[in-house]
Enzyme design. Structure first.
Site, PDB file in Angstrom:
ATOM      1  N   ASP A  34       0.828  -1.219   0.000  1.00  0.00           N
ATOM      2  CA  ASP A  34       0.000   0.000   0.000  1.00  0.00           C
ATOM      3  C   ASP A  34       0.859   1.264   0.000  1.00  0.00           C
ATOM      4  OD1 ASP A  34       1.091  -0.073   2.510  1.00  0.00           O
ATOM      5  OD2 ASP A  34      -0.809  -0.100   3.596  1.00  0.00           O
ATOM      6  N   LYS A 185      12.984  40.289 -11.679  1.00  0.00           N
ATOM      7  CA  LYS A 185      11.909  39.324 -11.984  1.00  0.00           C
ATOM      8  C   LYS A 185      10.612  39.717 -11.290  1.00  0.00           C
ATOM      9  CE  LYS A 185      11.132  34.886  -9.890  1.00  0.00           C
ATOM     10  NZ  LYS A 185      11.672  33.582  -9.533  1.00  0.00           N
ATOM     11  N   SER A 215      12.250  24.976 -10.628  1.00  0.00           N
ATOM     12  CA  SER A 215      11.058  24.133 -10.518  1.00  0.00           C
ATOM     13  C   SER A 215      10.451  23.933 -11.908  1.00  0.00           C
ATOM     14  CB  SER A 215      10.071  24.776  -9.539  1.00  0.00           C
ATOM     15  OG  SER A 215       8.925  23.977  -9.422  1.00  0.00           O
TER      16      SER A 215
HETATM   17  C1  R5P Z   1      11.786  31.677  -6.126  1.00  0.00           C
HETATM   18  O1  R5P Z   1      11.736  32.538  -5.281  1.00  0.00           O
HETATM   19  C2  R5P Z   1      12.926  30.742  -6.280  1.00  0.00           C
HETATM   20  O2  R5P Z   1      14.133  31.339  -5.890  1.00  0.00           O
HETATM   21  C3  R5P Z   1      13.041  30.265  -7.708  1.00  0.00           C
HETATM   22  O3  R5P Z   1      13.337  31.382  -8.531  1.00  0.00           O
HETATM   23  C4  R5P Z   1      11.767  29.649  -8.167  1.00  0.00           C
HETATM   24  O4  R5P Z   1      11.341  28.659  -7.265  1.00  0.00           O
HETATM   25  C5  R5P Z   1      11.936  29.031  -9.546  1.00  0.00           C
HETATM   26  O5  R5P Z   1      10.726  28.517  -9.963  1.00  0.00           O
HETATM   27  P1  R5P Z   1      10.445  28.186 -11.471  1.00  0.00           P
HETATM   28  O6  R5P Z   1      11.554  27.312 -11.977  1.00  0.00           O
HETATM   29  O7  R5P Z   1       9.113  27.482 -11.454  1.00  0.00           O
HETATM   30  O8  R5P Z   1      10.355  29.488 -12.207  1.00  0.00           O
END
Ligand code: R5P
Length: 289
Positions: A34, A185, A215
């Site tokens: 599980d 950014k 991410s």
């Molecule tokens: C945000 O504050 C982090 O430092 C990274 O810039 C962010 O997590 C990157 O995320 P992603 O790759 O989705 O743009």
């Protein structure tokens, strides 16, 4: 001293053990049908200082970390330091709307319960260390990324995608021995970011963009496009924590010249180890105690 490696952090634990001159303990970890987790420490830890190493992403790795802490505490140990190479849930570090959980705090309090100290690596915000109920230190893999770039590239400018990560750009540039800067950014939503056309002298440069996390890759892709528009010759993307969600890696590789990450989350771009920096954090905690 003995090192217990969780199944998400075997690579970094090996390098940590090497740096500390400590022995890795044999651990059995498996899943029931599980998907519930079972762990067993295969040798005695009586009388030892023990370092547990386990990234807590995704959730199943957090559960394994909690079970390993419990198993370690079954022995008469002197101390347990928990190393969390990538601390999941750290990005929600305050309440933005009424009724929300502060996930960083919830995780910090939970892993503190059976620990005498915590080591984190490039945690999203240094202030998170304050949520732990035992001493916590944050170390950085950026010097190791800098060392790798010195050996393998000819970087002449290091940039961060925003001012919040400029300390990472500075740390890498100091090792590389070049200039550093940052972009501006603006996050629109979870997958969309905008980078203002700030001129940072990118023309004909080999540039490393550094960030704590990649991410979805949206941040790095947008930043790379901006740098290439400004005439950058080559762009290398480097991060500590390579999450690479939503098919980020192939998208990045189509635009960025080279992508690399540390071993806080083991993945196919992992090329540097945070282990030696974590060793400094472990020593610092033990000296304080
Ligand atoms: C945000 O504050 C982090 O430092 C990274 O810039 C962010 O997590 C990157 O995320 P992603 O790759 O989705 O743009």
């Amino acid at each position: 001293m003995k090192i217990v490696a969780g199944s998400a952090s075997k690579h970094v634990a090996r390098f940590l053990a090497g740096s500390l001159g400590a022995q890795l303990v044999e651990v059995q970890a498996k899943r029931f049908p599980d998907d519930e987790c079972y762990v067993r420490i295969m040798e005695s830890l009586d009388g030892e200082e023990v370092v547990l190493v386990q990234t807590t992403h995704p959730d199943r790795n957090l559960v394994e970390a909690l079970l390993l802490q419990d198993a370690i505490r079954e022995f008469r140990i002197r101390k347990l330091i928990t190393v969390i190479p990538y601390m999941a849930y750290a990005r929600q570090d305050k309440k933005f709307n009424e009724g929300e959980a502060v996930s960083a705090r919830a995780m910090a309090k939970t892993v503190s319960l059976r620990s005498d100290g915590i080591v984190l690596v490039d945690v999203h915000d240094e202030k998170i260390t304050g949520h732990f109920t035992v001493p916590a230190v944050n170390v950085s893999a950026m010097p190791r990324i800098g060392e790798y770039l010195v050996k393998s590239a000819r970087v002449d400018l290091v940039v961060s995608p925003d001012d919040g990560a400029m300390h990472h750009a500075k740390a890498v540039a100091e090792v590389v021995g070049c200039n550093w800067s940052w972009l501006e950014k603006k996050r629109i939503d979870g997958t969309t970011v905008e980078i203002a056309p700030k001129h940072i002298g990118a023309k004909d440069r080999e540039i490393a963009i550094v960030d704590d996390i990649i991410s979805t890759g949206g941040t790095i892709l947008t930043a790379t496009n901006q740098l290439k528009l400004q005439g950058a010759r080559k762009v290398i993307a480097a991060c500590t924590h390579g999450l690479f969600t939503s098919g980020a890696l192939p998208k990045l590789r189509a635009t960025v010249d080279y992508v690399l990450s540390a071993d806080t989350i083991e993945n196919e771009t992992t090329i540097v180890s945070a282990g030696p920096e974590i060793a400094k954090g472990v020593r610092k905690l033990l000296e304080k105690a």
